[in-house]
Design an enzyme around this catalytic site. Structure first.
Site, PDB file in Angstrom:
ATOM      1  N   GLY A 255       0.782  -1.239   0.000  1.00  0.00           N
ATOM      2  CA  GLY A 255       0.000   0.000   0.000  1.00  0.00           C
ATOM      3  C   GLY A 255       0.810   1.283   0.000  1.00  0.00           C
ATOM      4  N   GLY A 256       2.121   1.170  -0.171  1.00  0.00           N
ATOM      5  CA  GLY A 256       2.958   2.377  -0.158  1.00  0.00           C
ATOM      6  C   GLY A 256       2.480   3.398  -1.187  1.00  0.00           C
ATOM      7  N   LYS A 257       2.195   2.921  -2.384  1.00  0.00           N
ATOM      8  CA  LYS A 257       1.815   3.874  -3.436  1.00  0.00           C
ATOM      9  C   LYS A 257       0.346   4.266  -3.315  1.00  0.00           C
ATOM     10  CE  LYS A 257       5.501   2.247  -6.415  1.00  0.00           C
ATOM     11  NZ  LYS A 257       5.767   0.955  -5.742  1.00  0.00           N
ATOM     12  N   ASP A 275      -5.307  -6.313  -4.564  1.00  0.00           N
ATOM     13  CA  ASP A 275      -4.147  -7.206  -4.537  1.00  0.00           C
ATOM     14  C   ASP A 275      -4.671  -8.626  -4.465  1.00  0.00           C
ATOM     15  OD1 ASP A 275      -0.964  -6.565  -4.059  1.00  0.00           O
ATOM     16  OD2 ASP A 275      -1.543  -8.609  -3.489  1.00  0.00           O
ATOM     17  N   ASP A 301      -7.586 -11.153  -8.441  1.00  0.00           N
ATOM     18  CA  ASP A 301      -6.632 -11.089  -9.550  1.00  0.00           C
ATOM     19  C   ASP A 301      -7.091  -9.907 -10.397  1.00  0.00           C
ATOM     20  OD1 ASP A 301      -5.321 -11.288 -11.946  1.00  0.00           O
ATOM     21  OD2 ASP A 301      -5.937 -13.354 -12.363  1.00  0.00           O
ATOM     22  N   ASP A 320       1.550  -1.396 -10.787  1.00  0.00           N
ATOM     23  CA  ASP A 320       2.877  -1.644 -10.203  1.00  0.00           C
ATOM     24  C   ASP A 320       3.058  -3.159 -10.166  1.00  0.00           C
ATOM     25  OD1 ASP A 320       5.261  -1.229  -8.869  1.00  0.00           O
ATOM     26  OD2 ASP A 320       4.345  -0.882  -6.913  1.00  0.00           O
ATOM     27  N   CYS A 373      10.001  -2.527 -10.158  1.00  0.00           N
ATOM     28  CA  CYS A 373      11.269  -2.267  -9.461  1.00  0.00           C
ATOM     29  C   CYS A 373      12.309  -3.212 -10.056  1.00  0.00           C
ATOM     30  CB  CYS A 373      11.133  -2.422  -7.949  1.00  0.00           C
ATOM     31  SG  CYS A 373      10.445  -3.990  -7.421  1.00  0.00           S
TER      32      CYS A 373
HETATM   33  C1  LIG Z   1       5.451  -4.700  -6.608  1.00  0.00           C
HETATM   34  S1  LIG Z   1       4.297  -5.297  -5.462  1.00  0.00           S
HETATM   35  C2  LIG Z   1       3.278  -3.894  -5.203  1.00  0.00           C
HETATM   36  C3  LIG Z   1       3.836  -2.860  -4.270  1.00  0.00           C
HETATM   37  C4  LIG Z   1       2.827  -1.755  -3.951  1.00  0.00           C
HETATM   38  N1  LIG Z   1       2.320  -1.123  -5.145  1.00  0.00           N
HETATM   39  C5  LIG Z   1       3.404  -0.677  -3.040  1.00  0.00           C
HETATM   40  O1  LIG Z   1       3.878   0.354  -3.524  1.00  0.00           O
HETATM   41  O2  LIG Z   1       3.376  -0.864  -1.824  1.00  0.00           O
HETATM   42  C6  LIG Z   1       3.283  -6.292  -6.482  1.00  0.00           C
HETATM   43  C7  LIG Z   1       2.006  -6.793  -5.834  1.00  0.00           C
HETATM   44  O3  LIG Z   1       1.214  -7.368  -6.861  1.00  0.00           O
HETATM   45  C8  LIG Z   1       0.421  -8.385  -6.296  1.00  0.00           C
HETATM   46  N2  LIG Z   1      -0.068  -9.174  -7.445  1.00  0.00           N
HETATM   47  C9  LIG Z   1       0.587 -10.074  -8.201  1.00  0.00           C
HETATM   48  N3  LIG Z   1      -0.199 -10.518  -9.196  1.00  0.00           N
HETATM   49  C10 LIG Z   1      -1.380  -9.869  -9.074  1.00  0.00           C
HETATM   50  C11 LIG Z   1      -2.607  -9.897  -9.804  1.00  0.00           C
HETATM   51  N4  LIG Z   1      -2.765 -10.687 -10.863  1.00  0.00           N
HETATM   52  N5  LIG Z   1      -3.614  -9.102  -9.389  1.00  0.00           N
HETATM   53  C12 LIG Z   1      -3.471  -8.301  -8.300  1.00  0.00           C
HETATM   54  N6  LIG Z   1      -2.350  -8.251  -7.571  1.00  0.00           N
HETATM   55  C13 LIG Z   1      -1.308  -9.016  -7.954  1.00  0.00           C
HETATM   56  C14 LIG Z   1       1.356  -9.058  -5.333  1.00  0.00           C
HETATM   57  O4  LIG Z   1       0.643  -9.747  -4.341  1.00  0.00           O
HETATM   58  C15 LIG Z   1       2.157  -7.882  -4.796  1.00  0.00           C
HETATM   59  O5  LIG Z   1       1.590  -7.430  -3.585  1.00  0.00           O
END
Ligand SMILES: C[S@@+](CC[C@H](N)C(=O)[O-])C[C@H]1O[C@@H](n2cnc3c(N)ncnc32)[C@H](O)[C@@H]1O
Length: 433
Positions: A255-257, A275, A301, A320, A373
């Site tokens: 949830g940072g962003k 998520d 998803d 992201d 990232c």
């Molecule tokens: C890079 S992290 C996100 C970091 C977040 N945006 C932040 O700034 O705190 C990627 C996230 O995508 C989620 N994720 C992966 N595949 C996904 C999907 N198909 N649908 C939704 N979320 C997904 C993962 O569980 C993970 O929490």
């Protein structure tokens, strides 16, 4: 109380074995830390992070010092010796203490028959000093495939990236613009005796001279600041947020962003945060609560829009995506052990699939920001190029930015040992009909 506490090095060896078997440090370290009294926990954390960071160099040295590999049931002693070598090569610990305590840990791990070997190997390591690294994988302490990929992708920058990956990351804060200006908060930090400076590119960022526990940060519990790298903070500068917009954060946890978006623009109509991970989604709510912000959370998803979408298109979407995390290795050195070359192509397929699905629910005239990232073009500008080939109406917007480099289809930041992580951003707009 239960069993006598295991020596710290034995616990560190346990953690390293778990990482070798596929667990991330964020999974296996917290329970390990709980096995120690609070004052010993920072040292265990430093041992595990450091041994992961220098794993490929230490492992090369250790393999060179062993006549033959240990038997599989004794593998934990291999990790115990790596932890000890990390201390001999990279810490101020007295050699006799490292040797004695490692031998003691070997006994505590119920491997008394190996104490002689452990003692002999570590004494030889101490006498012989660090060997000249046999190859680049050992010298830069990265897996061979990653090194080759970086050398191929970044012929001018690969050594710089590898060195940045081996550095300790700084602690960076995002000031909650609803509560304080950046200058005001810098003043509060100075009053608290915490040395800090404004970040170069992110407008609300503050980098600390050295990390501190969050409970020492003024008004942290009341939502004055969050811990977030400068590169991650840049996402809001590209979203062109304005009151009344409906915003989707498609891969939101922790949830940072999501929080940065809500702080940056006060009167958004709604922020939907999705998520797919049931374990990670509650972290978004915790962060929102601390900052006193509101969003609509859904566990789903994101690509399966038929299962969660209400049919109302979004003005702004932040995507992201899950990625190799090759831009944040200095914060997560276990990635060097966990990630495989074969992970990248399936990740790229997921990234493109998510982008296609999100495009379909973006309003005409709306904007989508794609972020990773990662420093691998395969997950970054090549995804955007592939997408733009399929989706010929997508307009690629070049963000006005002082940072990173223009890749022709998005902007790449390489990790900087003195400031931000490695990140990639692309901005796409959907034309009005
Ligand atoms: C890079 S992290 C996100 C970091 C977040 N945006 C932040 O700034 O705190 C990627 C996230 O995508 C989620 N994720 C992966 N595949 C996904 C999907 N198909 N649908 C939704 N979320 C997904 C993962 O569980 C993970 O929490």
């Amino acid at each position: 109380m239960g069993d006598r506490q295991q020596p710290m090095r034995a616990i560190a060896a346990d953690v390293m074995l778990a990482v070798e078997n596929g667990q991330s440090l964020s999974q296996c370290l917290p329970p390990a830390l709980n096995r120690l009294p609070p004052n010993e926990r920072p040292e265990l954390q430093a041992l595990c992070y450091g041994t992961c960071r220098w794993f490929h160099r230490l492992d090369s040295e250790l393999n060179g010092r062993l006549k033959k590999p240990l038997r599989k049931p004794d593998r934990i002693i291999h990790h115990l010796m790596l932890v000890a070598l990390f201390q001999l090569r990279f810490s101020q610990q007295a050699t006799y203490a490292v040797l004695n305590e490692t031998v003691e840990a070997c006994r505590a791990l119920d491997k008394p028959h190996l104490t002689g070997l452990v003692n002999g190997v570590l004494r030889a390591a101490e006498r012989g000093g660090a060997p000249e690294s046999a190859d680049d994988s050992a010298r830069f302490s990265h897996p061979e495939w990653m090194l080759e990929k970086l050398r191929h992708n970044w012929p001018e920058d690969w050594q710089h990236i590898l060195q940045a990956n081996n550095a300790q990351a700084p602690m960076t804060l995002r000031v909650n613009a609803r509560r304080f200006s950046r200058d005001e908060y810098l003043g509060l930090l100075a009053d608290a005796g915490i040395e800090a400076a404004a970040t170069r590119f992110a407008p609300y960022g503050i980098q600390l001279a050295s990390p501190v526990p969050v409970d020492r940060l003024p008004w942290f519990a009341d939502g004055a600041v969050s811990v977030q790298d400068e590169a991650a903070q840049l996402c809001t500068t590209m979203m062109d947020l304005a009151p009344g917009q409906r915003v989707l954060d498609a891969c939101a946890a922790p949830g940072g962003k999501t929080c940065a978006i809500l702080e940056a623009c006060g009167e958004l109509a709604e922020v939907v945060a999705i998520d797919e991970s049931a374990d990670r989604l509650p972290r978004v709510q915790e962060n929102l609560d601390r900052l006193d912000l509101n969003a609509t959370l859904k566990q789903a998803d994101a690509a399966a829009t038929d299962q969660w979408w209400d049919g109302q298109a979004f003005d702004r979407i932040l995507l992201d995506v899950p990625c190799s995390a090759s831009g944040v290795i200095r914060r997560h050195p276990d990635i060097k052990l966990l990630r495989r070359e074969s992970d990248i192509t399936p990740l790229a397929a997921i990234q493109l699939g998510l982008l296609d699905a999100m495009w379909a629910i973006l309003k005409p005239g709306g904007r989508l920001v794609y972020a990773t990232c990662s420093v691998f073009p395969q997950e970054n500008h090549r995804i955007i190029q592939r997408f733009c080939k399929q989706q010929t109406d997508a307009i690629l917007v070049e963000p006005e930015a002082q940072w990173g480099r223009n890749m022709g289809a998005g902007r790449q930041l390489l990790p900087d040992p003195d400031s931000h992580d490695g990140f990639f951003y692309a901005v796409l707009e959907k034309p009005e009909p």
